[in-house]
Design an enzyme around this catalytic site. Structure first.
Site, PDB file in Angstrom:
ATOM      1  N   ASP A   1     -21.499  71.963  14.153  1.00  0.00           N
ATOM      2  CA  ASP A   1     -21.085  71.384  15.435  1.00  0.00           C
ATOM      3  C   ASP A   1     -21.749  70.036  15.659  1.00  0.00           C
ATOM      4  O   ASP A   1     -22.755  69.702  15.030  1.00  0.00           O
ATOM      5  CB  ASP A   1     -21.400  72.328  16.589  1.00  0.00           C
ATOM      6  CG  ASP A   1     -22.892  72.555  16.784  1.00  0.00           C
ATOM      7  OD1 ASP A   1     -23.586  72.801  15.777  1.00  0.00           O
ATOM      8  OD2 ASP A   1     -23.369  72.490  17.942  1.00  0.00           O
TER       9      ASP A   1
ATOM     10  N   HIS B   1     -26.457  61.463  17.979  1.00  0.00           N
ATOM     11  CA  HIS B   1     -25.879  61.815  19.284  1.00  0.00           C
ATOM     12  C   HIS B   1     -25.363  60.584  20.025  1.00  0.00           C
ATOM     13  O   HIS B   1     -25.260  60.606  21.248  1.00  0.00           O
ATOM     14  CB  HIS B   1     -26.871  62.555  20.184  1.00  0.00           C
ATOM     15  CG  HIS B   1     -27.382  63.839  19.624  1.00  0.00           C
ATOM     16  ND1 HIS B   1     -28.145  64.722  20.364  1.00  0.00           N
ATOM     17  CD2 HIS B   1     -27.240  64.411  18.409  1.00  0.00           C
ATOM     18  CE1 HIS B   1     -28.453  65.772  19.623  1.00  0.00           C
ATOM     19  NE2 HIS B   1     -27.914  65.597  18.423  1.00  0.00           N
TER      20      HIS B   1
ATOM     21  N   GLU C   1     -25.463  74.774  17.129  1.00  0.00           N
ATOM     22  CA  GLU C   1     -26.874  74.369  17.178  1.00  0.00           C
ATOM     23  C   GLU C   1     -27.132  73.423  18.327  1.00  0.00           C
ATOM     24  O   GLU C   1     -28.181  73.494  18.985  1.00  0.00           O
ATOM     25  CB  GLU C   1     -27.268  73.714  15.845  1.00  0.00           C
ATOM     26  CG  GLU C   1     -28.763  73.452  15.689  1.00  0.00           C
ATOM     27  CD  GLU C   1     -29.226  72.095  16.194  1.00  0.00           C
ATOM     28  OE1 GLU C   1     -30.445  71.863  16.245  1.00  0.00           O
ATOM     29  OE2 GLU C   1     -28.363  71.260  16.560  1.00  0.00           O
ATOM     30  N   GLU C   2     -26.177  72.541  18.593  1.00  0.00           N
ATOM     31  CA  GLU C   2     -26.399  71.499  19.595  1.00  0.00           C
ATOM     32  C   GLU C   2     -26.479  72.047  21.019  1.00  0.00           C
ATOM     33  O   GLU C   2     -27.033  71.392  21.900  1.00  0.00           O
ATOM     34  CB  GLU C   2     -25.293  70.439  19.509  1.00  0.00           C
ATOM     35  CG  GLU C   2     -25.250  69.677  18.186  1.00  0.00           C
ATOM     36  CD  GLU C   2     -26.449  68.783  17.965  1.00  0.00           C
ATOM     37  OE1 GLU C   2     -27.308  68.705  18.866  1.00  0.00           O
ATOM     38  OE2 GLU C   2     -26.543  68.166  16.899  1.00  0.00           O
TER      39      GLU C   2
ATOM     40  N   ASP D   1     -25.451  64.263  12.156  1.00  0.00           N
ATOM     41  CA  ASP D   1     -26.145  65.437  12.675  1.00  0.00           C
ATOM     42  C   ASP D   1     -25.091  66.472  13.031  1.00  0.00           C
ATOM     43  O   ASP D   1     -24.513  66.426  14.111  1.00  0.00           O
ATOM     44  CB  ASP D   1     -26.972  65.052  13.896  1.00  0.00           C
ATOM     45  CG  ASP D   1     -27.701  66.216  14.548  1.00  0.00           C
ATOM     46  OD1 ASP D   1     -27.768  67.286  13.932  1.00  0.00           O
ATOM     47  OD2 ASP D   1     -28.189  66.040  15.677  1.00  0.00           O
TER      48      ASP D   1
ATOM     49  N   HIS E   1     -25.806  72.953  10.304  1.00  0.00           N
ATOM     50  CA  HIS E   1     -24.879  73.334  11.380  1.00  0.00           C
ATOM     51  C   HIS E   1     -23.663  72.413  11.382  1.00  0.00           C
ATOM     52  O   HIS E   1     -23.752  71.237  11.011  1.00  0.00           O
ATOM     53  CB  HIS E   1     -25.566  73.357  12.743  1.00  0.00           C
ATOM     54  CG  HIS E   1     -26.036  72.033  13.255  1.00  0.00           C
ATOM     55  ND1 HIS E   1     -25.239  71.188  14.006  1.00  0.00           N
ATOM     56  CD2 HIS E   1     -27.232  71.403  13.152  1.00  0.00           C
ATOM     57  CE1 HIS E   1     -25.930  70.109  14.343  1.00  0.00           C
ATOM     58  NE2 HIS E   1     -27.138  70.205  13.830  1.00  0.00           N
TER      59      HIS E   1
END
Length: 413
Positions: A86, A385, A180-181, A146, A84
């Site tokens: 994002d 994150h 996705e997030e 990520d 992903h």
């Protein structure tokens, strides 16, 4: 910049990390942010330049899709590779990656001029990376490993296969998706159009992660309508929406919170609480690996809302409760060979597979329930994150190693 066994891997990752693609959970569009769309178009041009076929952005779900055609003269199951684009709900403007070469495995790492540091005491995982090249933040943003590490690894794999036609393989489908997030990216994934027989998300953390089990997940949005009157005449009249929200929170088990749980223990996570006397809004994440316990958690919250409304004498609390994704393991039943292929690839390379129930979810959870078995593989990120996020270049290289080995094993007779 550090030489890599896969030329362009580090450069790609840094280039991708610098592009802001934070998704927006308040948006109703797909993708949720126009910056994701721009980045997907940038990647589409790169894949086209690499010579991949059928490069396109799906008109409904905005996945960037591409095909690496087979170069073998017999039928081979079609493998899909997914990541992903994002990034999470943390500052992602002006990401400025820092490269730490030949890290000694014991020193603290200053994060630019921010005053923040990656310290051994707080992040003992750093000890694993002695002698390796790390990419960190400058302390003001997340890094975006990520999942831009996964994106870089997949595209580096495509470039490597182009340069090495002697590596025989079946058809490989690539899918790079948005959002996705915020938990919506795979909701409209088109399994038939993607055209793979099985797939993997490259969206995990440290070396060896192989995830075939996730949480069951739901979100609860609670709105409380209060009654604001002058405090001097409030007795038996005022309804303080903030206090009602506090009362609701206090009825949930104090130990069923993310910071109090581990392994297969589920939780309620109050991650938004905004309010005035007149109106308050609470948003919860509800998580559990066990489906029965998951359903029980949701019912317990419904019961609390019913009881509070009864005590208030009217329905001042509204609850919007909806499922987000389900445990990947249930969807992989009957497809254990997909997990075994990744496990064998790691073992053949001397990497110990780290298989455990992940305390989160992936797009693969949703995609597997749509009919395409999709476990999750490591991409390399640590402390995701956050401003303390980092990734090892050597782990990213090993992620590409594993993908190449899986492709070779899949092509064996």
């Amino acid at each position: 910049m550090t030489d890599s066994k896969y030329p362009g891997l580090l450069e790609r990752f840094i280039k991708y990390a610098k592009v802001e693609t934070r998704s927006d959970d308040q948006s109703k569009t797909v993708p949720s942010s126009p910056k994701e769309t721009a980045f997907l178009k940038q990647l589409a041009a790169e894949l086209t330049e690499l010579g991949l076929e059928n490069v396109r952005i799906h008109p409904q779900n905005s996945y960037l899709l591409a095909t690496i055609p087979a170069n073998i003269d017999r039928p081979v199951p079609v493998m899909g590779l997914l990541a992903h684009v994002d990034t999470a709900d943390f500052n992602a403007e002006n990401v400025n990656p820092q490269v730490v070469e030949d890290y000694d495995g014991q020193s603290d790492i200053p994060l630019g001029d921010s005053g923040y540091k990656l310290t051994i005491d707080e992040f003992p995982s750093l000890k694993k990376y002695a002698g390796q090249t790390l990419v960190t933040t400058d302390g003001t943003t997340l890094l975006g490993a990520d999942d831009k590490a996964g994106v870089a690894e997949i595209i580096t794999l495509a470039a490597y296969l182009k340069e090495h036609p002697e590596i025989k393989h079946g058809q490989i489908q690539i899918g790079l998706g948005p959002d996705e997030e915020i938990g919506t990216g795979a909701d409209h994934f088109d399994v038939k159009d993607f055209g793979a027989d099985f797939a993997y998300t490259i969206d995990g953390g440290p070396l060896g992660e192989l995830e075939d089990e996730t949480f069951n997940a739901a979100q609860a949005e609670i709105d409380i309508q209060g009654k604001d009157v002058h405090t001097g005449t409030a007795k038996d009249t005022m309804v303080n929406a903030i206090q009602v929200g506090i009362d609701l929170q206090n009825q949930l088990p104090v130990h069923d919170r993310p910071e109090k749980t581990a392994d297969r223990e589920g939780f309620y996570h109050l991650y938004k609480f905004d309010g005035t006397v007149d109106h308050a809004r609470l948003v919860y994440l509800i998580r559990d690996h066990d489906k029965k316990l998951f359903e029980a958690r949701k019912e317990a919250l419904r019961a609390i809302v019913r009881d509070l409304n009864a005590n208030l004498g009217e329905d001042r609390i509204s609850l919007n409760l909806y499922d987000q994704y389900y445990n990947l393991k249930d969807a992989l039943k009957g497809h254990e060979d997909v997990v075994e292929l990744a496990k064998k690839a790691m073992e053949d390379l001397g990497i110990k597979p780290d298989i455990y129930p992940v305390r989160g979810g992936t797009d693969g959870s949703t995609i597997s329930y749509l009919g395409l078995p999709t476990p999750n593989l490591f991409a390399g990120g640590e402390n995701m994150h956050s401003r303390f996020e980092y990734v090892s270049v050597q782990t990213m290289e090993k992620a590409v190693d594993v993908l190449l080995k899986m492709i070779a094993l899949n092509a064996e007779e």
